[in-house]
Design an enzyme around this catalytic site. Structure first.
Site, PDB file in Angstrom:
ATOM      1  N   ASP A  21       0.782  -1.176   0.116  1.00 35.79           N
ATOM      2  CA  ASP A  21       0.069   0.308  -0.166  1.00 35.79           C
ATOM      3  C   ASP A  21       0.957   1.182  -0.082  1.00 35.79           C
ATOM      4  O   ASP A  21       1.962   1.069   0.665  1.00 35.79           O
ATOM      5  CB  ASP A  21      -0.705   0.157   1.255  1.00 35.79           C
ATOM      6  N   ASN A  69     -10.992  -2.447  -5.204  1.00 36.20           N
ATOM      7  CA  ASN A  69     -10.185  -1.398  -6.054  1.00 36.20           C
ATOM      8  C   ASN A  69     -10.624  -1.255  -7.421  1.00 36.20           C
ATOM      9  O   ASN A  69     -10.601  -0.342  -8.044  1.00 36.20           O
ATOM     10  CB  ASN A  69      -8.769  -2.166  -6.317  1.00 36.20           C
TER      11      ASN A  69
END
Ligand code: IPE
Ligand code: IPE
Ligand code: MG
Length: 251
Positions: A21, A69
């Site tokens: 991330d 996502n």
């Protein structure tokens, strides 16, 4: 003594999972667009894969694209899919050379056709490699995984091949996407976020969690070594008392 030499090779995690991330924030810090961060994430992936294989980690699972996502702006989703295709194309030969097998977990049916084709080809080419399994989580989420496992198991019950009483933890483990792999002993998350973000919900039940403030494009094998050293300093109690673990006479 460098960090790698401090690692106890007899106490390595067999399976390391990573929530990669912070690409967007990395790009923003550099004044670039989010895609610039994703492009620079590849060097971190390459170095981490190499570092894990060098140590003798058996399974490395990388969270590359979550179910949620898909809700990002379409141009970002498209750029990530294109990056996935070009990276697989470029890296398959290296994976093969390093004896690393590529696998995926997730709803890969939902990926664009070109991605699926590229992935299938790379998985076929690397299928017989045995040094390490690189498991890429694509269109993956823990809830998706548990849902698809329940669907499979209920199908077996409806067909009369299983009774509800046959459903136990082992059976569930055999129907989730990581069937046949040990649960990760170590989860690494970059960018300082203290959450699971719908990653391996079942599999992480007793995983040691390591969170670093580094943003993913800056992550390198030395940081993997730091995470493993932290893991090796932990006492994994699995619900027992510390005394039970250190004094074998207490049962
Ligand atoms: C991780 O970086 C990559 C993916 C989730 C695909 P992000 O894109 O989430 O970067 P941040 O969290 O916005 O910085
Ligand atoms: C988790 O990162 C998913 C991946 C790394 C692929 P996100 O950036 O999507 O997670 P949230 O939204 O911050 O929880
Ligand atoms: Mg993020």
């Amino acid at each position: 003594m460098n960090l790698q030499e401090k690692i106890d090779l007899n106490n390595l995690p067999k399976h390391v999972a990573v929530i990669m991330d912070g690409n967007g924030r990395w790009a923003k810090q550099k004044g670039g667009a989010r895609i610039f961060g994703h492009q620079n994430a590849i060097a971190a992936v390459r170095d981490t894969v190499e570092g894990a294989a060098e140590l003798g980690i058996e399974y490395l699972t990388l969270y590359a694209f979550s179910t949620e996502n898909w809700n990002r702006p379409q141009y970002e989703v498209n750029a990530l899919m294109e990056l996935l295709v070009s990276t697989i194309r470029k890296e398959t030969a290296t994976l093969n050379k390093n004896n690393i097998r590529l696998q995926t977990i997730g709803d890969t049916e939902s990926l664009p056709k070109t991605c699926r084709r590229e992935l299938l080809e790379a998985m076929e080419i690397t299928a017989h490699n045995s040094r390490m399994t690189l498991n890429v989580a694509l269109s993956y989420s823990g809830r998706w995984d548990l849902t698809q496992a329940m669907r499979q198991i209920s199908g077996l019950v409806a067909a009369g091949e299983l009774q509800p009483a046959d459903i136990n933890e082992q059976l569930i483990a055999e129907h989730i996407a990581t069937a046949g792999m040990p649960d990760p002993e170590l989860l690494i998350r970059t960018s300082g976020e203290m959450r699971i973000s719908n990653f391996l919900l079942w599999q992480l039940a007793y995983t040691e969690i390591y969170i670093t403030n580094l943003l993913w494009p800056d992550f390198r094998k030395q940081h993997l070594h730091e995470a493993i050293l932290s893991y090796q300093s932990r006492e994994r109690r699995f619900g027992k008392t510390s005394e039970q673990l250190t004094n074998k006479s207490i049962t």
